[in-house]
Scaffold this motif. Structure first.
Motif, PDB file in Angstrom:
ATOM      1  N   VAL A  17      10.526  68.732  -0.104  1.00  0.00           N
ATOM      2  CA  VAL A  17       9.414  68.068  -0.793  1.00  0.00           C
ATOM      3  C   VAL A  17       9.926  66.784  -1.461  1.00  0.00           C
ATOM      4  CG1 VAL A  17       7.833  68.241  -2.769  1.00  0.00           C
ATOM      5  CG2 VAL A  17       8.009  70.128  -1.141  1.00  0.00           C
ATOM      6  N   MET A  18      11.071  66.880  -2.143  1.00  0.00           N
ATOM      7  CA  MET A  18      11.613  65.699  -2.836  1.00  0.00           C
ATOM      8  C   MET A  18      12.049  64.623  -1.841  1.00  0.00           C
ATOM      9  SD  MET A  18      13.577  67.214  -6.198  1.00  0.00           S
ATOM     10  CE  MET A  18      14.675  68.304  -5.311  1.00  0.00           C
ATOM     11  N   ARG A  19      12.617  65.027  -0.719  1.00  0.00           N
ATOM     12  CA  ARG A  19      13.031  64.041   0.306  1.00  0.00           C
ATOM     13  C   ARG A  19      11.840  63.258   0.836  1.00  0.00           C
ATOM     14  NH1 ARG A  19      17.312  67.854   3.083  1.00  0.00           N
ATOM     15  NH2 ARG A  19      19.172  67.089   2.028  1.00  0.00           N
ATOM     16  N   ARG A  20      10.665  63.890   0.843  1.00  0.00           N
ATOM     17  CA  ARG A  20       9.449  63.221   1.313  1.00  0.00           C
ATOM     18  C   ARG A  20       8.758  62.429   0.202  1.00  0.00           C
ATOM     19  NH1 ARG A  20       8.023  68.437   3.423  1.00  0.00           N
ATOM     20  NH2 ARG A  20       6.292  68.356   1.964  1.00  0.00           N
ATOM     21  N   GLY A  21       9.407  62.353  -0.973  1.00  0.00           N
ATOM     22  CA  GLY A  21       8.820  61.601  -2.076  1.00  0.00           C
ATOM     23  C   GLY A  21       7.885  62.429  -2.930  1.00  0.00           C
ATOM     24  N   GLY A  22       7.911  63.739  -2.761  1.00  0.00           N
ATOM     25  CA  GLY A  22       7.042  64.621  -3.520  1.00  0.00           C
ATOM     26  C   GLY A  22       7.619  64.995  -4.873  1.00  0.00           C
ATOM     27  N   VAL A  23       6.820  65.727  -5.620  1.00  0.00           N
ATOM     28  CA  VAL A  23       7.149  66.149  -6.975  1.00  0.00           C
ATOM     29  C   VAL A  23       7.128  67.677  -7.013  1.00  0.00           C
ATOM     30  CG1 VAL A  23       6.317  66.102  -9.362  1.00  0.00           C
ATOM     31  CG2 VAL A  23       6.227  64.029  -7.968  1.00  0.00           C
ATOM     32  N   ILE A  24       8.060  68.266  -7.760  1.00  0.00           N
ATOM     33  CA  ILE A  24       8.148  69.721  -7.869  1.00  0.00           C
ATOM     34  C   ILE A  24       8.156  70.138  -9.338  1.00  0.00           C
ATOM     35  CG2 ILE A  24       9.409  69.958  -5.696  1.00  0.00           C
ATOM     36  CD1 ILE A  24      11.961  70.436  -7.493  1.00  0.00           C
ATOM     37  N   ALA A  25       7.849  71.408  -9.579  1.00  0.00           N
ATOM     38  CA  ALA A  25       8.060  72.028 -10.894  1.00  0.00           C
ATOM     39  C   ALA A  25       9.227  72.981 -10.712  1.00  0.00           C
ATOM     40  CB  ALA A  25       6.816  72.783 -11.352  1.00  0.00           C
ATOM     41  N   TYR A  26      10.155  72.973 -11.676  1.00  0.00           N
ATOM     42  CA  TYR A  26      11.365  73.781 -11.515  1.00  0.00           C
ATOM     43  C   TYR A  26      11.959  74.108 -12.877  1.00  0.00           C
ATOM     44  CZ  TYR A  26      13.934  69.546 -12.582  1.00  0.00           C
ATOM     45  OH  TYR A  26      14.427  68.434 -13.224  1.00  0.00           O
ATOM     46  N   PRO A  27      12.707  75.219 -12.957  1.00  0.00           N
ATOM     47  CA  PRO A  27      13.343  75.582 -14.229  1.00  0.00           C
ATOM     48  C   PRO A  27      14.593  74.741 -14.454  1.00  0.00           C
ATOM     49  CG  PRO A  27      13.894  77.197 -12.551  1.00  0.00           C
ATOM     50  CD  PRO A  27      12.931  76.229 -11.914  1.00  0.00           C
ATOM     51  N   THR A  28      14.827  74.375 -15.710  1.00  0.00           N
ATOM     52  CA  THR A  28      16.062  73.671 -16.077  1.00  0.00           C
ATOM     53  C   THR A  28      16.755  74.504 -17.152  1.00  0.00           C
ATOM     54  OG1 THR A  28      15.263  72.360 -17.954  1.00  0.00           O
ATOM     55  CG2 THR A  28      14.831  71.473 -15.745  1.00  0.00           C
ATOM     56  N   ASP A  29      17.809  73.949 -17.728  1.00  0.00           N
ATOM     57  CA  ASP A  29      18.518  74.669 -18.782  1.00  0.00           C
ATOM     58  C   ASP A  29      17.808  74.581 -20.129  1.00  0.00           C
ATOM     59  OD1 ASP A  29      19.140  71.976 -18.678  1.00  0.00           O
ATOM     60  OD2 ASP A  29      21.294  72.258 -18.800  1.00  0.00           O
ATOM     61  N   THR A  30      16.698  73.864 -20.203  1.00  0.00           N
ATOM     62  CA  THR A  30      15.946  73.806 -21.455  1.00  0.00           C
ATOM     63  C   THR A  30      14.496  74.262 -21.270  1.00  0.00           C
ATOM     64  OG1 THR A  30      15.461  71.458 -21.073  1.00  0.00           O
ATOM     65  CG2 THR A  30      17.361  71.981 -22.484  1.00  0.00           C
ATOM     66  N   VAL A  31      13.773  73.675 -20.351  1.00  0.00           N
ATOM     67  CA  VAL A  31      12.352  73.991 -20.135  1.00  0.00           C
ATOM     68  C   VAL A  31      12.076  73.914 -18.630  1.00  0.00           C
ATOM     69  CG1 VAL A  31      11.588  73.033 -22.347  1.00  0.00           C
ATOM     70  CG2 VAL A  31      11.648  71.558 -20.328  1.00  0.00           C
ATOM     71  N   TRP A  32      10.860  74.282 -18.249  1.00  0.00           N
ATOM     72  CA  TRP A  32      10.444  73.989 -16.878  1.00  0.00           C
ATOM     73  C   TRP A  32      10.193  72.494 -16.816  1.00  0.00           C
ATOM     74  CZ3 TRP A  32       9.245  76.626 -12.254  1.00  0.00           C
ATOM     75  CH2 TRP A  32       9.684  77.959 -12.263  1.00  0.00           C
ATOM     76  N   GLY A  33      10.653  71.864 -15.760  1.00  0.00           N
ATOM     77  CA  GLY A  33      10.502  70.428 -15.629  1.00  0.00           C
ATOM     78  C   GLY A  33       9.670  70.051 -14.421  1.00  0.00           C
ATOM     79  N   ILE A  34       9.234  68.811 -14.438  1.00  0.00           N
ATOM     80  CA  ILE A  34       8.585  68.210 -13.276  1.00  0.00           C
ATOM     81  C   ILE A  34       9.625  67.258 -12.719  1.00  0.00           C
ATOM     82  CG2 ILE A  34       6.673  66.808 -12.451  1.00  0.00           C
ATOM     83  CD1 ILE A  34       5.104  67.743 -14.920  1.00  0.00           C
ATOM     84  N   GLY A  35       9.988  67.435 -11.462  1.00  0.00           N
ATOM     85  CA  GLY A  35      11.095  66.662 -10.928  1.00  0.00           C
ATOM     86  C   GLY A  35      10.807  66.020  -9.597  1.00  0.00           C
ATOM     87  N   CYS A  36      11.706  65.085  -9.255  1.00  0.00           N
ATOM     88  CA  CYS A  36      11.620  64.375  -7.986  1.00  0.00           C
ATOM     89  C   CYS A  36      12.987  63.767  -7.687  1.00  0.00           C
ATOM     90  CB  CYS A  36      10.556  63.283  -8.045  1.00  0.00           C
ATOM     91  SG  CYS A  36      10.974  61.899  -9.142  1.00  0.00           S
ATOM     92  N   ASP A  37      13.070  63.086  -6.560  1.00  0.00           N
ATOM     93  CA  ASP A  37      14.267  62.330  -6.215  1.00  0.00           C
ATOM     94  C   ASP A  37      14.335  61.130  -7.155  1.00  0.00           C
ATOM     95  OD1 ASP A  37      16.141  60.578  -5.113  1.00  0.00           O
ATOM     96  OD2 ASP A  37      15.328  60.702  -3.090  1.00  0.00           O
ATOM     97  N   ALA A  38      15.404  61.046  -7.954  1.00  0.00           N
ATOM     98  CA  ALA A  38      15.523  59.983  -8.955  1.00  0.00           C
ATOM     99  C   ALA A  38      15.628  58.591  -8.346  1.00  0.00           C
ATOM    100  CB  ALA A  38      16.745  60.247  -9.850  1.00  0.00           C
ATOM    101  N   ALA A  39      15.897  58.504  -7.049  1.00  0.00           N
ATOM    102  CA  ALA A  39      15.993  57.205  -6.391  1.00  0.00           C
ATOM    103  C   ALA A  39      14.663  56.760  -5.788  1.00  0.00           C
ATOM    104  CB  ALA A  39      17.069  57.249  -5.296  1.00  0.00           C
ATOM    105  N   CYS A  40      13.655  57.599  -5.848  1.00  0.00           N
ATOM    106  CA  CYS A  40      12.351  57.309  -5.229  1.00  0.00           C
ATOM    107  C   CYS A  40      11.360  56.818  -6.282  1.00  0.00           C
ATOM    108  CB  CYS A  40      11.826  58.565  -4.535  1.00  0.00           C
ATOM    109  SG  CYS A  40      10.223  58.323  -3.733  1.00  0.00           S
ATOM    110  N   ALA A  41      11.138  55.508  -6.299  1.00  0.00           N
ATOM    111  CA  ALA A  41      10.275  54.904  -7.323  1.00  0.00           C
ATOM    112  C   ALA A  41       8.852  55.460  -7.289  1.00  0.00           C
ATOM    113  CB  ALA A  41      10.245  53.384  -7.155  1.00  0.00           C
ATOM    114  N   VAL A  42       8.300  55.678  -6.101  1.00  0.00           N
ATOM    115  CA  VAL A  42       6.929  56.187  -5.988  1.00  0.00           C
ATOM    116  C   VAL A  42       6.830  57.567  -6.641  1.00  0.00           C
ATOM    117  CG1 VAL A  42       5.177  56.986  -4.359  1.00  0.00           C
ATOM    118  CG2 VAL A  42       6.387  54.851  -3.928  1.00  0.00           C
ATOM    119  N   ALA A  43       7.822  58.425  -6.393  1.00  0.00           N
ATOM    120  CA  ALA A  43       7.805  59.770  -6.971  1.00  0.00           C
ATOM    121  C   ALA A  43       7.988  59.718  -8.486  1.00  0.00           C
ATOM    122  CB  ALA A  43       8.896  60.629  -6.322  1.00  0.00           C
ATOM    123  N   VAL A  44       8.858  58.846  -8.963  1.00  0.00           N
ATOM    124  CA  VAL A  44       9.062  58.724 -10.416  1.00  0.00           C
ATOM    125  C   VAL A  44       7.765  58.262 -11.084  1.00  0.00           C
ATOM    126  CG1 VAL A  44      10.318  57.502 -12.240  1.00  0.00           C
ATOM    127  CG2 VAL A  44      11.554  58.346 -10.222  1.00  0.00           C
TER     128      VAL A  44
END
Length: 128
Positions: A17-44
């Motif tokens: 999903v992230m490789r295609r420029g999509g956004v995901i919800a995922y657990p982190t070490d603090t909270v659930w986050g909304i994430g994407c490929d940090a190099a993809c401006a459209v996803a950010v």
């Protein structure tokens, strides 16, 4: 299907999903986050829209390890930061003066970037 293969399938699906420029919800070490490929401006930009967050309010970037961290900042990682990160058992985000190799939307107006090495297994595997 065993737990290990389900876990790997989840990671692979999220990465795709992230490789295609999509956004995901995922657990982190603090909270659930909304994430994407940090190099993809459209996803950010999409995350800013989802969070209804002003562009001037920076997002943090998660990385898997010190090598990945080094690839996201200009210059060397300051030794004091390395020492602190290695000694701390708490999730720690550090703001570095100049980011690189990420979407410009992740940089503050002065070019700085907030990065945390995630210790959560799932988010760490996603970063890798």
């Amino acid at each position: 299907m065993n737990h290990h293969s389900e876990y790997n399938n989840d990671i692979e699906a999220a990465v795709e999903v992230m490789r295609r420029g999509g956004v995901i919800a995922y657990p982190t070490d603090t909270v659930w986050g909304i994430g994407c490929d940090a190099a993809c401006a459209v996803a950010v930009r999409r995350i800013y829209e989802i969070k209804h967050r002003a562009d001037s309010k920076a997002l943090i970037t998660l990385v898997a390890d010190e090598d990945m961290l080094a690839g996201c900042i200009e210059g060397e990682i300051p030794q004091a930061c390395l020492d602190y990160l290695r000694e701390s058992d708490r999730p720690t985000t550090i703001v570095y003066p100049k980011g690189r190799n990420v979407a410009s939307e992740l940089l503050a107006e002065d070019g700085s970037i907030g990065i945390r090495i995630t210790r959560d297994n799932y988010s760490n595997d996603l970063c890798r």
